[in-house]
Write a protein that holds these residues in place. Structure first.
Motif, short mmCIF file in Angstrom:
data_model
loop_
_atom_site.label_atom_id
_atom_site.label_comp_id
_atom_site.label_asym_id
_atom_site.label_seq_id
_atom_site.Cartn_x
_atom_site.Cartn_y
_atom_site.Cartn_z
N SER A 91 -5.17 3.26 10.66
CA SER A 91 -4.19 2.12 10.27
C SER A 91 -3.23 2.23 11.44
N ASP A 138 0.89 -1.25 0.09
CA ASP A 138 -0.03 -0.04 -0.12
C ASP A 138 0.79 1.06 0.04
N ILE A 145 -5.41 -0.82 5.40
CA ILE A 145 -4.29 -0.05 4.84
C ILE A 145 -2.96 -0.11 5.77
N THR A 150 0.86 4.61 5.03
CA THR A 150 0.32 4.92 3.52
C THR A 150 0.04 6.16 3.25
N ILE A 193 -10.27 3.03 -1.88
CA ILE A 193 -10.14 1.78 -1.55
C ILE A 193 -11.18 1.02 -2.18
#
Ligand code: ADP
Ligand code: ASP
Ligand code: MG
Length: 464
Positions: free
Chosen positions: A263, A213, A270, A274, A287
């Protein structure tokens, strides 16, 4: 538009899926978009590679041989289903076999040395992406596109923090543009290995597990992309991990800050790093679900429409709650400083801290696997205080889980904590600790591993 499209491990999990992903890319390229593809290893492959390396280091020769054989089967099977052209297939077959011979040689040296360095581990872990990219590129050609497989070692220049490397942005920008822009100008779709990079000296590094990612947004930044699309196996970022909460819903829009927070606090969808490369430049990220491509998924933007206070509930598992306590700690200056410097010297990062107002204990959360080192360091640091009984106990509870309630403006909305505690209380779930003064985007608490799923469901039900 210039779009980076990243495909995760499940999205390229077998030959049919690689083909489907290639078709998706081609359908968007046919609309006139310039696409750069970033691909993860086929699902399970990176785990298998790391396992083979570890077995080799442990002296288990049969183990790494068996692991390598399975990898040959997986990739030759994928080749069979993803590629029709017989000449291309033969060439790729030979390439795969040659590469896996190289892997066997590496494992054999590790077996002899009996030692696995982070640097060797990264070289081995890089094979997954390097094996699948040529298959993907050929599959894409068979959809009618012009495509070229590229190893990110040619593009992404990193520091030498093996297994957790970070890109050197200027060098990466220069190399990526020099290599990729001419291809894009010629109408070629570059198919790039996710997850990996190389130091200035050309030694292979990885960006951390789940790092493809990050590859996508690093390239997005370097190439001034208009958008980054992350194709995965669920309908976008959801209000909780759908494996834990079957009623979890897709979040239509979320801010960069919220997505980063999610995240960091465990939403595997993810990789934690990222967001950084795209947030500053406000490059939108989407996404999307490879298995449900018409679903709009999630858009990560600066100012989302969806202004719900709580966006999602996440968990960080396999943690340990360390406690330093003693009546003699009260009013003694510098205890907290000593605690955290002892832990920091061991290179252990602390995810969450809380201290009771009576100052009789300090609790903090670290990765469970670091517990023995942390306890030993603390025992040493407080040897004298222990003898004097100023500190009575240094201990750890594990496994525990951090449950985070994430959303912008959480801290400014009264009653959130009460609602969270109420939800857990109603189900008789015990909170071991709560974070004081963590970021304004989340409220986090610690529960026993055995209570974690129920805690997430209870909170999800209350808020979402
Ligand atoms: P990929 O291989 O495509 O990178 P990952 O397995 O790394 O996919 O991430 C996708 C998985 O993340 C999903 O299958 C889901 O189980 C998990 N997940 C955890 N939290 C969330 C969340 N909040 N929203 C969506 N998926 C989540
Ligand atoms: N293949 C790598 C891993 O399993 C990177 C990724 O999947 O994003 O960690
Ligand atoms: Mg992933």
């Amino acid at each position: 538009m210039r779009i980076i499209m990243k495909f995760g491990g499940t999205s390229v999990g077998d030959g049919q899926r690689i083909k489907r992903a290639a078709e998706l890319v081609q359908s968007h390229a046919a609309q006139g978009h310039a696409i750069i593809v970033a691909v993860s290893a086929m699902s399970g492959v990176t785990d298998a590679l790391i396992n083979a390396a570890q077995r080799a280091a442990q002296g288990d020769g049969q183990g790494y041989l068996a692991g390598t054989r399975t990898l040959i089967e997986i990739h030759l099977g994928a080749l069979q289903d993803a590629v029709n052209d017989s000449a291309a297939r033969a060439a790729l077959r030979e390439q795969i076999e040659r590469r896996l011979d190289g892997l066997l040689d590496l494992c054999a040296s590790i077996h002899v040395l009996g030692e696995l360095t982070p640097r060797a581990l990264d070289t081995i872990a890089s094979f997954g992406e390097r094996l699948v990219v040529p298959i993907f590129a050929q599959s894409l050609r068979e959809c009618g596109a012009r495509a070229e497989p590229i190893e990110a070692t040619e593009l992404i220049v990193t520091d030498d923090m093996f297994t957790q490397a970070d890109p050197l942005l200027d060098a990466t920008r220069e190399k990526s543009r020099a290599r990729l822009v001419p291809l894009l100008d010629a109408g070629v779709i570059p198919v790039v290995t996710g997850f990996i990079g190389a130091t200035r000296q050309g030694i292979i590094t990885t960006l951390g597990r789940g790092g493809s990612d990050y590859t996508a947004t690093i390239l997005g930044d370097a190439l001034d992309a208009d958008q980054v699309w992350i194709w995965t196996d669920v309908n976008g970022v959801m209000t909780a991990d759908p494996r834990v909460v079957p009623t979890a819903q897709t979040i239509d829009e979320i801010s960069y800050a919220e997505a980063a927070e999610l995240s960091y606090f465990g939403a595997k969808v993810i990789h934690p790093k990222t967001i950084a490369p795209v947030a500053a430049r406000e490059i939108p990220v989407r996404i999307l679900n490879t298995f449900n491509p018409s679903h709009p998924g999630t858009r990560i933007v600066r100012a989302p429409n969806d202004r719900r206070t709580v966006k999602a509930i996440t968990t960080i598992r396999q943690q340990s709650l360390v406690t330093v306590e003693g009546r003699g700690m009260q009013g003694v200056p510098g205890v907290a400083a000593k605690v955290f410097s002892a832990v920091a010297r061991e290179g252990i990062s602390v995810l969450m801290i809380s201290q009771s107002s009576s100052e009789q204990n300090i609790c903090f959360v670290i990765e469970a696997k670091a517990t023995p080192r942390a306890i030993a360091a603390l025992e040493k640091e407080f040897e004298l205080e222990r003898l004097r009984h100023n500190i009575d106990r240094i201990g750890a509870q594990e496994p525990v889980v951090i449950v985070a309630v994430v959303g912008a403006g959480l801290k400014n909305t009264p009653g959130i904590a009460a609602k969270v505690f109420g939800a857990l209380g109603e189900r008789g779930l015990n909170i071991l600790s709560i974070a004081q003064g963590s970021s304004e985007y989340n409220l986090s608490l610690v529960v026993a591993e055995s209570d974690a799923d129920n805690a997430v469901r209870a909170i999800h039900e209350k808020f979402l």
